[in-house]
Design a protein around this motif. Structure first.
Motif, PDB file in Angstrom:
ATOM      1  N   TRP A   1      -3.476  -3.925   5.226  1.00 54.12           N
ATOM      2  CA  TRP A   1      -2.717  -4.796   4.210  1.00 54.12           C
ATOM      3  C   TRP A   1      -1.987  -4.246   3.010  1.00 54.12           C
ATOM      4  N   LEU A   2      -0.927  -4.554   2.756  1.00 52.42           N
ATOM      5  CA  LEU A   2      -0.082  -4.029   1.797  1.00 52.42           C
ATOM      6  C   LEU A   2      -0.524  -4.742   0.335  1.00 52.42           C
ATOM      7  N   ILE A   3      -0.823  -4.072  -0.714  1.00 50.93           N
ATOM      8  CA  ILE A   3      -0.603  -4.441  -1.894  1.00 50.93           C
ATOM      9  C   ILE A   3       0.082  -3.904  -2.989  1.00 50.93           C
ATOM     10  N   ALA A   4       0.796  -4.685  -3.904  1.00 48.03           N
ATOM     11  CA  ALA A   4       1.472  -4.305  -4.885  1.00 48.03           C
ATOM     12  C   ALA A   4       0.739  -4.780  -6.275  1.00 48.03           C
ATOM     13  N   ALA A   5       0.251  -3.689  -6.994  1.00 42.99           N
ATOM     14  CA  ALA A   5      -0.574  -4.478  -8.105  1.00 42.99           C
ATOM     15  C   ALA A   5       0.003  -4.207  -9.548  1.00 42.99           C
ATOM     16  N   GLY A   6       1.434  -4.304  -9.565  1.00 38.33           N
ATOM     17  CA  GLY A   6       2.211  -4.193 -10.914  1.00 38.33           C
ATOM     18  C   GLY A   6       3.675  -4.898 -10.663  1.00 38.33           C
ATOM     19  N   GLY A   7       4.688  -4.254 -11.173  1.00 36.73           N
ATOM     20  CA  GLY A   7       5.760  -4.835 -11.109  1.00 36.73           C
ATOM     21  C   GLY A   7       6.809  -3.939 -12.117  1.00 36.73           C
ATOM     22  N   LYS A   8       8.012  -4.499 -12.093  1.00 36.86           N
ATOM     23  CA  LYS A   8       9.006  -3.779 -12.929  1.00 36.86           C
ATOM     24  C   LYS A   8       8.709  -3.865 -14.375  1.00 36.86           C
ATOM     25  N   ARG A   9       8.700  -2.849 -15.293  1.00 38.76           N
ATOM     26  CA  ARG A   9       8.573  -2.779 -16.367  1.00 38.76           C
ATOM     27  C   ARG A   9       9.329  -3.728 -17.601  1.00 38.76           C
ATOM     28  N   ASP A  10      10.301  -3.954 -17.102  1.00 35.59           N
ATOM     29  CA  ASP A  10      11.388  -4.965 -17.946  1.00 35.59           C
ATOM     30  C   ASP A  10      10.902  -6.354 -17.633  1.00 35.59           C
ATOM     31  N   ILE A  11       9.949  -6.994 -16.915  1.00 39.27           N
ATOM     32  CA  ILE A  11       9.622  -8.133 -16.717  1.00 39.27           C
ATOM     33  C   ILE A  11       7.988  -8.366 -16.460  1.00 39.27           C
ATOM     34  N   THR A  12       7.489  -7.846 -17.641  1.00 37.73           N
ATOM     35  CA  THR A  12       5.936  -7.960 -17.845  1.00 37.73           C
ATOM     36  C   THR A  12       5.142  -9.365 -17.433  1.00 37.73           C
ATOM     37  N   ILE A  13       5.970 -10.274 -17.515  1.00 40.34           N
ATOM     38  CA  ILE A  13       5.515 -11.672 -17.439  1.00 40.34           C
ATOM     39  C   ILE A  13       5.005 -11.950 -15.857  1.00 40.34           C
ATOM     40  N   LYS A  14       5.397 -11.075 -15.057  1.00 34.11           N
ATOM     41  CA  LYS A  14       4.988 -11.445 -13.598  1.00 34.11           C
ATOM     42  C   LYS A  14       3.712 -10.256 -13.304  1.00 34.11           C
ATOM     43  N   TRP A  15       3.194  -9.629 -14.357  1.00 31.07           N
ATOM     44  CA  TRP A  15       2.257  -8.630 -13.973  1.00 31.07           C
ATOM     45  C   TRP A  15       0.884  -9.583 -14.092  1.00 31.07           C
ATOM     46  N   TRP A  16      -0.078  -9.216 -13.213  1.00 27.63           N
ATOM     47  CA  TRP A  16      -1.407  -9.924 -13.152  1.00 27.63           C
ATOM     48  C   TRP A  16      -2.387  -8.737 -13.647  1.00 27.63           C
ATOM     49  N   ASP A  17      -3.568  -9.040 -13.840  1.00 24.74           N
ATOM     50  CA  ASP A  17      -4.459  -8.217 -14.459  1.00 24.74           C
ATOM     51  C   ASP A  17      -4.948  -6.901 -13.458  1.00 24.74           C
ATOM     52  N   PRO A  18      -4.722  -5.686 -13.556  1.00 24.05           N
ATOM     53  CA  PRO A  18      -5.114  -4.631 -12.533  1.00 24.05           C
ATOM     54  C   PRO A  18      -6.669  -4.720 -12.159  1.00 24.05           C
ATOM     55  N   ASP A  19      -7.574  -4.963 -13.329  1.00 22.21           N
ATOM     56  CA  ASP A  19      -8.865  -5.237 -12.945  1.00 22.21           C
ATOM     57  C   ASP A  19      -9.051  -6.321 -11.887  1.00 22.21           C
ATOM     58  N   ARG A  20      -8.372  -7.242 -11.767  1.00 26.43           N
ATOM     59  CA  ARG A  20      -8.648  -8.470 -10.910  1.00 26.43           C
ATOM     60  C   ARG A  20      -8.026  -7.847  -9.426  1.00 26.43           C
ATOM     61  N   TYR A  21      -7.108  -6.963  -9.435  1.00 23.75           N
ATOM     62  CA  TYR A  21      -6.516  -6.448  -8.241  1.00 23.75           C
ATOM     63  C   TYR A  21      -7.658  -5.564  -7.720  1.00 23.75           C
ATOM     64  N   GLN A  22      -8.365  -4.970  -8.558  1.00 30.97           N
ATOM     65  CA  GLN A  22      -9.314  -4.081  -8.226  1.00 30.97           C
ATOM     66  C   GLN A  22     -10.615  -4.740  -7.516  1.00 30.97           C
ATOM     67  N   GLN A  23     -10.939  -5.632  -8.137  1.00 22.00           N
ATOM     68  CA  GLN A  23     -11.933  -6.729  -7.468  1.00 22.00           C
ATOM     69  C   GLN A  23     -11.669  -7.150  -6.333  1.00 22.00           C
ATOM     70  N   VAL A  24     -10.293  -7.657  -6.065  1.00 23.19           N
ATOM     71  CA  VAL A  24     -10.007  -8.069  -4.659  1.00 23.19           C
ATOM     72  C   VAL A  24     -10.312  -6.726  -3.750  1.00 23.19           C
ATOM     73  N   VAL A  25      -9.647  -5.619  -4.131  1.00 23.19           N
ATOM     74  CA  VAL A  25     -10.199  -4.530  -3.290  1.00 23.19           C
ATOM     75  C   VAL A  25     -11.532  -4.250  -2.858  1.00 23.19           C
ATOM     76  N   ASP A  26     -12.349  -4.290  -3.957  1.00 28.08           N
ATOM     77  CA  ASP A  26     -13.728  -3.842  -3.994  1.00 28.08           C
ATOM     78  C   ASP A  26     -14.404  -4.873  -2.923  1.00 28.08           C
ATOM     79  N   HIS A  27     -14.126  -6.420  -3.017  1.00 21.39           N
ATOM     80  CA  HIS A  27     -14.617  -7.312  -2.467  1.00 21.39           C
ATOM     81  C   HIS A  27     -14.597  -7.047  -0.736  1.00 21.39           C
ATOM     82  N   PHE A  28     -13.403  -6.775  -0.498  1.00 27.41           N
ATOM     83  CA  PHE A  28     -13.187  -6.374   0.925  1.00 27.41           C
ATOM     84  C   PHE A  28     -13.367  -5.146   1.508  1.00 27.41           C
ATOM     85  N   SER A  29     -14.107  -3.945   0.773  1.00 28.24           N
ATOM     86  CA  SER A  29     -14.224  -2.573   1.074  1.00 28.24           C
ATOM     87  C   SER A  29     -15.000  -2.728   2.625  1.00 28.24           C
TER      88      SER A  29
END
Length: 586
Positions: free
Chosen positions: A133-161
């Motif tokens: 699966w592809l995962i993009a855990a961020g975004g463009k620096r000029d539109i920060t309102i689209k970002w999600w918490d990187p720690d939550r992305y890590q929780q997702v990756v860890d859950h499916f390890s």
């Protein structure tokens, strides 16, 4: 006799918006067959490779109409039931009085038969062919309102390890914090490589970004079936954009439209959680998030890692996806751990890809800028060089009636180049003020070629303070070889073990075991602009190339030869007499 109308459709918008233009071109031809010849101008020509709807057209050709495309429909997206892919169609319908309608609910990306038959692009990383699966855990620096918490992305990756192998992607320069346990391809893929990654990906996890549009547009490996399966995609959307404007069939879109006062009537369409101080419109009060919680917009904070995990699991529970087998998981973890222990630099790109990537870069390079002056001297110093030595050098230069402007750059121990800020006592030294592409507000360049691209003068004489400088170096500007080629490298470096592999990949034979000496040379930036662009790109991407580059001097030599440009003319008695016995090479 009827003539087909010739159209060049142009947009300067980012990747996701450019991708939407592919749908308009496809459906223009399907709804009005045989009526048009079309070509495009977009920032991402790789989106259009293998596209059957395009015909090469020249903007100044006969009966060619160039149209700058927009999609004003976005201003109505909260009130009318239209998708993003309708935007350009609606614009063209209004502009050309047409009746274009959507024929497929996705963008229009085409792969060649060769691309479809290539092995998995992550096989070198995983050790074998596995689902990922592809995962993009961020975004463009000029539109920060689209970002999600990187720690939550890590929780997702860890859950499916051990059950899902994630591959992290993201454009260089954007915000994409590293995720443990994911294969790291951040900043290491071109658009075409990303398309190939999406093609063989089992699924995608991302925010509202171009990757979700690619997840729908790129064919699946089984697309030869009459009804190919939809690619799984979980989108962490929040409340910025109305869900119907972005959602595709088969996607799981986690949104909060209607759940908060700020998005009670539709998407808020704001840009940032906090002002960035860059002077862009996103810092205006009306573009800032109204409800920030722990650094996140509340609409994104309301989406927990558990909700994302649940949506991903639904594809496996329903049978659309499968987890890694025990053997696949063990093999992958062993390979990744081994590579992590032994890794000293990023993995190189496949050998077959080197020359196409060079060509693609040259097609899309920045145009040469205007210059503010004719000639200048760049004095390269080592870190720790006393200022008094620089001042003595400048005074000596002025006593010889040389009044050319001088800029000083500092060569750091790691090989990078940084600014030298002159003090009030440094008479005759001008501040380094880059003026070329990507220079505004950014750090100083990290290589000779990159710095030359950003200088404001046309002809540059580069001198190292540590090298012995001939007294008649000002005559280099008048050297006949420089007038013929735009370059003069008076000295060369002997190389007893030249790196041949990259030359062979470019279809070239290395001329000899010598490289240009970059401690002193003169160059015409405008005449050599394309070669300088290529040299800077080679240095910036050196780790991608098999066998690598010896140093920046090797990058200069390769770049000029790829473009068929001699670095200096062949030596002659006239040349030696004019340049004080300088040696040169072809």
């Amino acid at each position: 006799m009827s003539h087909k109308q010739k159209l060049i459709l142009r947009t300067r918008l980012p990747l996701g918006d450019s991708l939407m233009l592919t749908t308009a071109v496809r459906d223009l031809h399907r709804c009005h067959p045989g009526a048009y010849l079309t070509d495009v101008r977009t920032p991402h020509p790789e989106l259009w490779e293998n596209n059957p709807w395009l015909t090469p057209l020249q903007e100044d050709g006969p009966r060619v109409e160039v149209i700058d495309c927009h999609y004003p429909l976005i201003n109505w997206s909260d009130r009318v039931p239209y998708h993003n892919l309708h935007g350009y169609m609606d614009f063209l319908n209004d502009r050309l009085n047409l009746q274009i309608h959507a024929t497929e609910f996705k963008g229009d990306i085409h792969l060649s038969r060769r691309e479809s038959g290539l092995p998995s692009p992550i096989r070198p990383f995983a050790g074998r062919q596995i689902p990922y699966w592809l995962i993009a855990a961020g975004g463009k620096r000029d539109i920060t309102i689209k970002w999600w918490d990187p720690d939550r992305y890590q929780q997702v990756v860890d859950h499916f390890s051990g059950r899902i192998q994630f591959v992290q992607v993201g454009a260089a320069g954007d915000y994409h914090p590293a995720l443990r346990g994911a294969i790291d391809l951040r900043g290491r893929t071109t658009v075409r490589e990303l398309i190939r990654l999406v093609h063989q990906a089992q699924g995608v996890v991302c925010g509202v970004t171009s990757l979700m549009h690619l997840a729908a547009a790129v064919p699946t490996p089984s697309s030869r079936n009459p009804r190919p399966p939809l690619r799984p995609c979980v989108v962490i959307a929040g409340g910025r954009e109305p869900v119907h404007w972005e959602a595709y069939p088969g996607h799981q879109v986690l949104h909060t439209i209607g759940a908060l006062p700020c998005c009670a009537h539709g998407g808020c369409w704001r840009s940032r959680t906090v002002p960035l101080g860059d002077g862009e419109p996103g810092d205006r009060k009306q573009r800032l998030c109204l409800d920030v919680v722990r650094g996140l917009p509340r609409c994104m904070d309301m989406i927990t890692a558990e909700k994302v995990i649940e949506r991903i699991e639904s594809y496996f529970q329903g049978g659309a996806s499968r987890y890694l087998t025990g053997r696949e998981s063990a093999s992958t973890q062993q390979t990744l751990q081994s590579r992590q222990r032994n890794r000293t630099k990023p993995d190189p790109m496949p050998a077959w890809q080197v020359r196409p990537e060079l060509d693609r870069f040259l097609r899309n390079r920045a145009p040469s800028p205007r210059v503010s002056g004719h000639q200048s001297i760049v004095l390269a110093i080592r870190a720790g060089t006393p200022r008094e030595r620089i001042r003595n050098w400048i005074r000596n230069l002025r006593t010889r009636e040389c009044m050319l402007p001088v800029r000083v750059v500092r060569l750091n121990p790691a090989g990078s180049i940084s600014r030298f800020e002159p003090s009030p006592d440094d008479s005759g030294v001008l501040p380094l003020e880059p003026c070329g592409p990507n220079s505004g507000g950014q750090q100083a360049p990290t290589g000779t070629a990159a710095l030359l691209l950003q200088m404001p003068y046309r002809e540059i004489l580069w001198l190292s303070l540590d090298a012995t400088t001939p007294l008649d170096f000002m005559a280099w500007f008048e050297h006949p070889g420089f007038h013929r080629t735009g370059t003069l490298f008076p000295r060369t470096i002997d190389e007893s073990h030249p790196r041949e592999f990259l030359w062979r990949l470019c279809g070239l034979r290395r001329p000899n075991g010598k490289r240009p000496d970059l401690t002193r040379f003169v160059i015409d930036r405008i005449r050599c602009w394309d070669a300088l662009c290529l040299a800077a790109w080679l240095v910036a991407h050196e780790e991608f190339f098999p066998d690598g580059l010896a140093d920046e001097s090797a990058a200069f030599q390769l770049a000029f030869h790829v473009l068929g440009r001699p670095l200096t003319p062949r030596n002659s008695r006239l040349d030696r007499r004019k340049a004080g016995g300088l040696s040169s090479f072809a």
